[in-house]
Design a protein around this motif. Structure first.
Motif, PDB file in Angstrom:
ATOM      1  N   ILE A 166     -10.859  30.035 -23.187  1.00  0.00           N
ATOM      2  CA  ILE A 166     -11.854  30.669 -22.812  1.00  0.00           C
ATOM      3  C   ILE A 166     -13.062  30.041 -22.379  1.00  0.00           C
ATOM      4  N   ARG A 167     -13.554  30.525 -21.011  1.00  0.00           N
ATOM      5  CA  ARG A 167     -14.614  29.825 -20.307  1.00  0.00           C
ATOM      6  C   ARG A 167     -15.702  30.997 -19.791  1.00  0.00           C
ATOM      7  N   ALA A 168     -16.907  30.718 -19.646  1.00  0.00           N
ATOM      8  CA  ALA A 168     -17.764  31.605 -19.066  1.00  0.00           C
ATOM      9  C   ALA A 168     -18.729  30.739 -18.278  1.00  0.00           C
ATOM     10  N   ASP A 169     -19.572  31.431 -17.313  1.00  0.00           N
ATOM     11  CA  ASP A 169     -20.310  31.019 -16.259  1.00  0.00           C
ATOM     12  C   ASP A 169     -22.011  31.241 -16.942  1.00  0.00           C
ATOM     13  N   ALA A 170     -22.982  30.509 -16.286  1.00  0.00           N
ATOM     14  CA  ALA A 170     -24.044  30.544 -17.003  1.00  0.00           C
ATOM     15  C   ALA A 170     -24.672  31.955 -17.101  1.00  0.00           C
ATOM     16  N   ALA A 171     -24.293  32.907 -15.948  1.00  0.00           N
ATOM     17  CA  ALA A 171     -24.534  34.329 -16.411  1.00  0.00           C
ATOM     18  C   ALA A 171     -24.195  34.999 -17.509  1.00  0.00           C
ATOM     19  N   TYR A 172     -22.941  34.894 -17.633  1.00  0.00           N
ATOM     20  CA  TYR A 172     -22.309  35.179 -19.103  1.00  0.00           C
ATOM     21  C   TYR A 172     -23.069  34.814 -20.446  1.00  0.00           C
ATOM     22  N   ALA A 173     -23.490  33.359 -20.443  1.00  0.00           N
ATOM     23  CA  ALA A 173     -23.884  32.529 -21.114  1.00  0.00           C
ATOM     24  C   ALA A 173     -25.149  33.232 -21.719  1.00  0.00           C
ATOM     25  N   THR A 174     -26.032  33.679 -20.573  1.00  0.00           N
ATOM     26  CA  THR A 174     -27.242  34.121 -20.845  1.00  0.00           C
ATOM     27  C   THR A 174     -27.232  35.583 -21.592  1.00  0.00           C
ATOM     28  N   THR A 175     -26.239  36.428 -20.816  1.00  0.00           N
ATOM     29  CA  THR A 175     -26.133  37.630 -21.442  1.00  0.00           C
ATOM     30  C   THR A 175     -25.682  37.692 -22.943  1.00  0.00           C
ATOM     31  N   SER A 176     -24.788  36.971 -23.122  1.00  0.00           N
ATOM     32  CA  SER A 176     -24.191  36.841 -24.746  1.00  0.00           C
ATOM     33  C   SER A 176     -25.159  36.060 -25.555  1.00  0.00           C
ATOM     34  N   GLY A 177     -25.921  35.120 -25.075  1.00  0.00           N
ATOM     35  CA  GLY A 177     -27.055  34.581 -25.961  1.00  0.00           C
ATOM     36  C   GLY A 177     -28.068  35.556 -26.369  1.00  0.00           C
ATOM     37  N   LEU A 178     -28.433  36.102 -25.177  1.00  0.00           N
ATOM     38  CA  LEU A 178     -29.587  37.193 -25.637  1.00  0.00           C
ATOM     39  C   LEU A 178     -29.016  38.228 -26.710  1.00  0.00           C
ATOM     40  N   ARG A 179     -27.851  38.758 -26.468  1.00  0.00           N
ATOM     41  CA  ARG A 179     -27.191  39.819 -27.164  1.00  0.00           C
ATOM     42  C   ARG A 179     -27.110  39.061 -28.679  1.00  0.00           C
ATOM     43  N   LEU A 180     -26.591  38.122 -28.834  1.00  0.00           N
ATOM     44  CA  LEU A 180     -26.690  37.520 -30.085  1.00  0.00           C
ATOM     45  C   LEU A 180     -28.045  37.257 -30.830  1.00  0.00           C
ATOM     46  N   LYS A 181     -29.031  37.233 -30.056  1.00  0.00           N
ATOM     47  CA  LYS A 181     -30.361  37.082 -30.536  1.00  0.00           C
ATOM     48  C   LYS A 181     -30.980  38.475 -30.910  1.00  0.00           C
ATOM     49  N   GLU A 182     -30.375  39.467 -29.929  1.00  0.00           N
ATOM     50  CA  GLU A 182     -30.975  40.847 -30.446  1.00  0.00           C
ATOM     51  C   GLU A 182     -30.128  41.420 -31.359  1.00  0.00           C
ATOM     52  N   ALA A 183     -28.792  41.391 -31.373  1.00  0.00           N
ATOM     53  CA  ALA A 183     -27.998  42.186 -32.215  1.00  0.00           C
ATOM     54  C   ALA A 183     -27.164  41.420 -33.542  1.00  0.00           C
ATOM     55  N   GLY A 184     -27.265  40.015 -33.449  1.00  0.00           N
ATOM     56  CA  GLY A 184     -26.556  39.348 -34.164  1.00  0.00           C
ATOM     57  C   GLY A 184     -25.171  39.446 -34.061  1.00  0.00           C
ATOM     58  N   TYR A 185     -24.428  38.726 -34.944  1.00  0.00           N
ATOM     59  CA  TYR A 185     -23.156  38.824 -35.056  1.00  0.00           C
ATOM     60  C   TYR A 185     -22.376  40.281 -35.631  1.00  0.00           C
ATOM     61  N   GLU A 186     -23.402  41.018 -36.343  1.00  0.00           N
ATOM     62  CA  GLU A 186     -23.078  42.347 -36.701  1.00  0.00           C
ATOM     63  C   GLU A 186     -22.763  43.070 -35.604  1.00  0.00           C
ATOM     64  N   GLY A 187     -23.955  42.909 -34.701  1.00  0.00           N
ATOM     65  CA  GLY A 187     -23.681  43.759 -33.405  1.00  0.00           C
ATOM     66  C   GLY A 187     -22.493  43.729 -32.638  1.00  0.00           C
ATOM     67  N   LEU A 188     -21.859  42.375 -32.590  1.00  0.00           N
ATOM     68  CA  LEU A 188     -20.503  41.996 -31.997  1.00  0.00           C
ATOM     69  C   LEU A 188     -19.542  42.660 -32.678  1.00  0.00           C
ATOM     70  N   ALA A 189     -19.810  42.777 -34.025  1.00  0.00           N
ATOM     71  CA  ALA A 189     -18.604  43.414 -34.875  1.00  0.00           C
ATOM     72  C   ALA A 189     -18.652  44.821 -34.690  1.00  0.00           C
ATOM     73  N   GLY A 190     -19.809  45.421 -34.433  1.00  0.00           N
ATOM     74  CA  GLY A 190     -19.859  46.788 -33.850  1.00  0.00           C
ATOM     75  C   GLY A 190     -19.015  47.087 -32.702  1.00  0.00           C
ATOM     76  N   MET A 191     -18.656  46.073 -31.673  1.00  0.00           N
ATOM     77  CA  MET A 191     -18.198  46.475 -30.370  1.00  0.00           C
ATOM     78  C   MET A 191     -16.686  46.314 -30.627  1.00  0.00           C
ATOM     79  N   LEU A 192     -16.204  46.300 -31.966  1.00  0.00           N
ATOM     80  CA  LEU A 192     -14.697  46.185 -32.036  1.00  0.00           C
ATOM     81  C   LEU A 192     -14.132  47.496 -32.455  1.00  0.00           C
ATOM     82  N   ALA A 193     -13.004  47.695 -32.118  1.00  0.00           N
ATOM     83  CA  ALA A 193     -12.246  48.918 -32.581  1.00  0.00           C
ATOM     84  C   ALA A 193     -12.260  49.260 -33.885  1.00  0.00           C
ATOM     85  N   PRO A 194     -12.418  50.375 -34.264  1.00  0.00           N
ATOM     86  CA  PRO A 194     -12.353  50.751 -35.720  1.00  0.00           C
ATOM     87  C   PRO A 194     -11.023  50.606 -36.339  1.00  0.00           C
TER      88      PRO A 194
END
Length: 181
Positions: free
Chosen positions: A153-181
């Motif tokens: 798995i690799r990511a560029d700086a733009a993805y790191a920024t998007t993902s890092g800010l998403r983690l700040k705002e939504a936390g890891y629970e927010g990521l879990a909410g993006m998974l299929a039920p």
């Protein structure tokens, strides 16, 4: 380039989690507990530990994302780079420096941990809960770094920024909410 041929070549960890939601849900719940739950460390300090361990492991994906997240929680820009360059001269507070030294040694040479390493953390004003929490973050990110590198798995700086800010705002629970039920 992802080694999972059923996923796109430029696969993100979120896409791996979406393809394998069973284990991902448990892993993200553990992330939420360790990185956002009650702790003597702030969320920013725990993200700093995660990014530091990932930098020591040369895991660009995790280091990039968690550096952004740590900085979003108030860790000064450039502190992680300085700590990785030379922890003894980096602008890290005297209370946190022995914690980073501890997780650094635990990452590089785990079988060489001693009472003196733990005592340095305690002498800086941390208690046993803090040592426990630092070890959990360190262990989790040694695991995650190997998972990310093992899957290609690799990511560029733009993805790191998007993902890092998403983690700040939504936390890891927010990521879990993006998974299929």
């Amino acid at each position: 380039m992802s080694y999972l041929k059923s996923l796109p070549e430029e696969t993100t960890l979120l896409q791996v989690f979406q393809a394998h939601p069973g284990p991902a849900r448990h892993l993200l719940a553990f992330h939420e507990l360790v990185l956002r739950g009650e702790s003597p460390f702030t969320e920013g300090e725990r993200e700093l530990i995660a990014a530091y361990v990932s930098g020591l492991n040369d895991c660009g994906y995790c280091h990039g994302i968690h550096t952004v997240t740590a900085e979003a929680f108030g860790v000064p820009a450039g502190l992680l780079a300085a700590a990785l360059e030379d922890l003894t001269t980096a602008p890290v507070g005297d209370k946190l420096r022995p914690v980073l030294a501890y997780v650094g040694k635990l990452t590089r040479t785990p079988s060489r941990m001693t009472d003196a390493d733990a005592e340095a953390v305690f002498a800086a004003g941390w208690d046993e809960r803090a040592l426990h929490d630092a070890v959990l973050v360190c262990a989790l990110f040694n695991f995650m770094n190997r998972m990310v590198e093992g899957l290609g798995i690799r990511a560029d700086a733009a993805y790191a920024t998007t993902s890092g800010l998403r983690l700040k705002e939504a936390g890891y629970e927010g990521l879990a909410g993006m998974l299929a039920p």
